[in-house]
Motif scaffolding. Structure first.
Motif, mmCIF file in Angstrom:
data_model
loop_
_atom_site.group_PDB
_atom_site.id
_atom_site.type_symbol
_atom_site.label_atom_id
_atom_site.label_comp_id
_atom_site.label_asym_id
_atom_site.label_seq_id
_atom_site.Cartn_x
_atom_site.Cartn_y
_atom_site.Cartn_z
ATOM 1 N N PHE A 245 2.501 -3.981 38.651
ATOM 2 C CA PHE A 245 3.721 -3.187 38.748
ATOM 3 C C PHE A 245 4.879 -3.974 38.133
ATOM 4 C CE2 PHE A 245 1.488 -1.124 42.406
ATOM 5 C CZ PHE A 245 1.565 0.195 41.951
ATOM 6 N N GLN A 246 5.516 -3.408 37.116
ATOM 7 C CA GLN A 246 6.628 -4.066 36.437
ATOM 8 C C GLN A 246 7.815 -3.114 36.398
ATOM 9 O OE1 GLN A 246 4.985 -5.292 32.650
ATOM 10 N NE2 GLN A 246 3.737 -6.892 33.580
ATOM 11 N N PRO A 247 8.733 -3.230 37.359
ATOM 12 C CA PRO A 247 9.827 -2.265 37.454
ATOM 13 C C PRO A 247 11.126 -2.669 36.759
ATOM 14 C CG PRO A 247 9.741 -3.575 39.445
ATOM 15 C CD PRO A 247 8.621 -4.071 38.562
ATOM 16 N N GLY A 248 11.183 -3.821 36.134
ATOM 17 C CA GLY A 248 12.447 -4.247 35.541
ATOM 18 C C GLY A 248 13.388 -4.787 36.608
ATOM 19 N N THR A 249 14.675 -4.469 36.492
ATOM 20 C CA THR A 249 15.708 -5.003 37.388
ATOM 21 C C THR A 249 16.261 -3.897 38.270
ATOM 22 O OG1 THR A 249 16.336 -6.655 35.737
ATOM 23 C CG2 THR A 249 17.940 -6.193 37.467
ATOM 24 N N ILE B 197 17.610 -3.972 28.633
ATOM 25 C CA ILE B 197 17.230 -4.249 30.017
ATOM 26 C C ILE B 197 16.809 -2.937 30.676
ATOM 27 C CG2 ILE B 197 19.668 -4.061 30.742
ATOM 28 C CD1 ILE B 197 19.052 -6.065 32.962
ATOM 29 N N SER B 198 15.721 -2.990 31.447
ATOM 30 C CA SER B 198 15.247 -1.811 32.180
ATOM 31 C C SER B 198 15.788 -1.867 33.603
ATOM 32 C CB SER B 198 13.720 -1.764 32.196
ATOM 33 O OG SER B 198 13.203 -1.621 30.894
ATOM 34 N N LEU B 199 16.363 -0.757 34.047
ATOM 35 C CA LEU B 199 16.991 -0.679 35.358
ATOM 36 C C LEU B 199 16.362 0.444 36.173
ATOM 37 C CD1 LEU B 199 20.682 -1.018 34.137
ATOM 38 C CD2 LEU B 199 19.333 -2.800 35.269
ATOM 39 N N ILE B 200 16.214 0.205 37.461
ATOM 40 C CA ILE B 200 15.584 1.182 38.345
ATOM 41 C C ILE B 200 16.145 1.005 39.749
ATOM 42 C CG2 ILE B 200 13.662 -0.351 38.938
ATOM 43 C CD1 ILE B 200 11.823 2.085 38.952
ATOM 44 N N THR B 201 16.250 2.093 40.491
ATOM 45 C CA THR B 201 16.674 1.970 41.885
ATOM 46 C C THR B 201 15.488 1.528 42.736
ATOM 47 O OG1 THR B 201 16.136 4.256 42.482
ATOM 48 C CG2 THR B 201 18.342 3.850 41.578
ATOM 49 N N SER C 268 20.937 -18.602 34.094
ATOM 50 C CA SER C 268 20.477 -18.925 32.744
ATOM 51 C C SER C 268 19.082 -18.358 32.503
ATOM 52 C CB SER C 268 20.498 -20.441 32.508
ATOM 53 O OG SER C 268 19.696 -21.123 33.441
ATOM 54 N N SER C 269 18.212 -18.412 33.512
ATOM 55 C CA SER C 269 16.849 -17.884 33.367
ATOM 56 C C SER C 269 16.865 -16.383 33.117
ATOM 57 C CB SER C 269 16.029 -18.188 34.614
ATOM 58 O OG SER C 269 15.859 -19.577 34.791
ATOM 59 N N LEU C 270 17.720 -15.655 33.835
ATOM 60 C CA LEU C 270 17.785 -14.209 33.668
ATOM 61 C C LEU C 270 18.388 -13.818 32.324
ATOM 62 C CD1 LEU C 270 18.867 -13.067 37.245
ATOM 63 C CD2 LEU C 270 16.670 -12.674 36.142
ATOM 64 N N HIS D 75 17.318 -11.804 26.809
ATOM 65 C CA HIS D 75 17.384 -12.052 25.367
ATOM 66 C C HIS D 75 15.988 -12.076 24.745
ATOM 67 C CE1 HIS D 75 19.440 -13.120 21.727
ATOM 68 N NE2 HIS D 75 18.771 -14.245 21.583
ATOM 69 N N ASP D 76 15.000 -12.505 25.524
ATOM 70 C CA ASP D 76 13.614 -12.554 25.034
ATOM 71 C C ASP D 76 12.890 -11.219 25.193
ATOM 72 O OD1 ASP D 76 13.865 -15.209 24.321
ATOM 73 O OD2 ASP D 76 12.991 -15.974 26.180
ATOM 74 N N GLY D 77 13.558 -10.236 25.788
ATOM 75 C CA GLY D 77 12.941 -8.920 25.970
ATOM 76 C C GLY D 77 12.069 -8.804 27.194
ATOM 77 N N ALA D 78 12.103 -9.808 28.067
ATOM 78 C CA ALA D 78 11.200 -9.827 29.219
ATOM 79 C C ALA D 78 11.597 -8.834 30.309
ATOM 80 C CB ALA D 78 11.134 -11.234 29.816
#
Length: 293
Positions: free
Chosen positions: A115-119, A159-163, A252-254, A259-262
């Motif tokens: 499961f990869q929901p983004g932020t 950036i992918s955003l989700i509630t 910095s990690s985020l 920037h890397d598309g992660a």
């Protein structure tokens, strides 16, 4: 109806959605004793150390799906989760969702999805609470103070955003999905560029321009970046003496991850659940910030 085992510190928004569906038998696996006052009627609770393989296998007998939320920072080799996976295989579990929600070395004898929901867009309502359980924290886009930190040259990063509510609902529907789970399970609420998101924030916050500071990639990688502010990790699990260090490291990690598309995720579950309607982030944020100074 299927039997679902939830391992580790439960993601409460997902747990609430499963309870509310009233469709499944729920089992909570926990290292610590659960007080009777905290138990939910109809939910089973099993105490385990995750070190006793046979005990885990017995606990998972008859389980269809395991949702793992085991904390991994104190277990760098993921021994607890490896034991849980082996026990799931032994018990004949059909589906497994690993705690990292980005794990690539599961035995394919188990059907699993990453499961990869983004932020969570809920973070951008900080300091105002916008979910029942999620503890919001200040991030690099600060809607309250109308300011942002960006990677220099990263205006078009996405950036992918989700509630949190959408994530919980999709997980419930994924459990009920009759087809095979995809290995990569992207859940895309809204995919938006950094530039577009800042413009949306400015619109929602009354048309006032955000104060934007940009940081070079090399400085972020070296830890030598300096800005007028750093978003604070205000979380009860973080010792006060570590807040400043961890806040800068996390920021910095985020920023580098974006920037890397992660943090721009794929849409596998969107395509498998085409009738599900995600909450538009503009609508969500506008409601959250309505009448806020």
């Amino acid at each position: 109806m299927v039997k679902i085992a939830i391992a580790g510190d439960v993601a409460n928004e997902i747990f609430d959605a499963l309870v509310a569906s009233n469709k499944h038998e729920l089992v909570i696996l926990s290292r610590r004793e659960i007080p009777a006052s905290s138990m939910i009627p109809g939910v089973s609770y099993i105490r385990t150390s995750y070190e006793d393989f046979n005990q885990l296998a017995r606990a998972l007998h008859g389980v269809h799906t395991v949702l793992s939320f085991l904390v991994t920072q104190d277990d760098p080799v993921s021994m607890a989760q490896k034991n849980l996976i082996d026990a799931a295989v032994q018990a004949g579990v059909k589906r497994f969702a690993p705690s990292e929600w980005a794990y690539s070395d599961l035995k394919r004898v188990l059907e699993y999805t990453l499961f990869q929901p983004g932020t969570f867009v809920n973070y951008f309502t900080h300091p105002h609470q916008s979910a029942k359980h999620l503890h919001t924290m200040e991030l690099f886009f600060n809607f309250e103070k109308r300011k942002a930190l960006l990677v220099d040259g990263g205006d078009n990063d996405r950036i992918s955003l989700i509630t949190v509510r959408d994530l919980a609902n999709v997980v419930v529907q994924a459990i009920e999905f009759e087809g095979e789970w995809p290995v990569v399970g992207g859940i895309r609420g809204t995919d938006i560029s950094v530039k577009e998101f800042i413009a949306l924030g400015e619109k929602i916050r009354g048309g006032t321009e955000f104060n934007i500071e940009k940081v070079k990639v090399g400085d972020l990688e070296n830890g030598t970046w300096e800005t007028s502010w750093v978003p604070k990790l205000d979380h009860p699990s973080i010792p006060p003496e570590q807040v400043d260090f961890l806040s800068k490291m996390m920021c910095s990690s985020l920023l580098l991850a974006i920037h890397d598309g992660a943090l721009s995720v794929s849409d596998e579950w969107n395509r498998l659940l085409p009738e599900y309607q995600f909450i538009p982030i503009e609508e969500f944020l506008a409601e959250a910030w309505q009448d806020k100074a």
